[in-house]
Design a protein around this motif. Structure first.
Motif, PDB file in Angstrom:
ATOM      1  N   TYR A  74       0.679  -1.200  -0.002  1.00  0.00           N
ATOM      2  CA  TYR A  74      -0.160  -0.026   0.074  1.00  0.00           C
ATOM      3  C   TYR A  74       0.806   1.223   0.072  1.00  0.00           C
ATOM      4  O   TYR A  74       0.510   2.205  -0.734  1.00  0.00           O
ATOM      5  N   HIS A 130      -6.115   0.511  -1.692  1.00  0.00           N
ATOM      6  CA  HIS A 130      -5.968  -0.879  -1.005  1.00  0.00           C
ATOM      7  C   HIS A 130      -6.369  -2.044  -1.612  1.00  0.00           C
ATOM      8  O   HIS A 130      -6.144  -3.056  -1.471  1.00  0.00           O
ATOM      9  N   HIS A 149     -10.298  -5.684   3.766  1.00  0.00           N
ATOM     10  CA  HIS A 149      -9.852  -4.729   4.238  1.00  0.00           C
ATOM     11  C   HIS A 149     -11.073  -3.332   4.241  1.00  0.00           C
ATOM     12  O   HIS A 149     -11.889  -3.346   3.500  1.00  0.00           O
ATOM     13  N   PRO A 151     -10.625   0.160   5.239  1.00  0.00           N
ATOM     14  CA  PRO A 151      -9.850   1.245   5.557  1.00  0.00           C
ATOM     15  C   PRO A 151     -10.501   2.479   5.828  1.00  0.00           C
ATOM     16  O   PRO A 151     -11.536   2.895   5.579  1.00  0.00           O
TER      17      PRO A 151
END
Length: 156
Positions: A74, A130, A149, A151
């Motif tokens: 990332y 991501h 994920h 985020p």
């Protein structure tokens, strides 16, 4: 053309209390993980499996490997895209299911990165990257369960 990368670790059991594995309850699950020229990691099994709760266990190490690999990809993609990350913290979680015969497997891992970027204009790209990091993560590409994920991106 593909490249091969080779890794080497040493795992040493340190849990012999004098009688070895003469009985399931007569030994500790403690061990060390070492790699040449790096600090030694004190490890054990999960306390649910007679391990030492003060030491890292394999399940935590797997979760940490997934989180770390994702973060490194990332940050790489953010740097390439001009997204300036000033802070990154991931409180990753994982679910392992123990089966009737005592074996088990992870059913999923959820990465929960909290990212701080330097400008509001970077938020959308920061969230988008991501997906790319997940596609490239060596560890995520090596497991047979979903790595999700969720985020959260803030501005400094």
């Amino acid at each position: 053309m593909s490249k091969e990368h080779h890794y080497k670790t040493t795992i040493q059991w340190t849990g012999n209390k004098g009688t070895g594995t003469s009985n399931y309850r007569n030994y500790e699950r403690n061990h060390t993980i070492s790699v040449e020229n790096k600090p030694i990691i004190e490890a054990s099994s999960d306390p649910a499996f007679r391990g030492d709760k003060t030491k890292y266990n394999p399940e935590e190490m797997l979760l940490s490997s997934l989180s770390s690999c994702h973060m490194l990809w990332y940050l790489h993609f953010c740097a390439e895209a001009g997204v300036i990350v000033t802070d990154y913290v991931d409180n990753a979680t994982g679910t392992m299911i123990e089966t009737k015969n005592g074996s088990g497997h992870f059913s999923e891992v959820i990465l929960n990165p909290l990212i701080t970027v330097s400008e509001i204009s970077m938020i959308e790209k920061a969230k988008e990257l991501h997906h790319k990091a997940n596609e490239f993560c060596f560890i995520a590409n090596s497991v047979n369960f979903p790595v999700k994920h969720i985020p959260v991106v803030l501005v400094k």
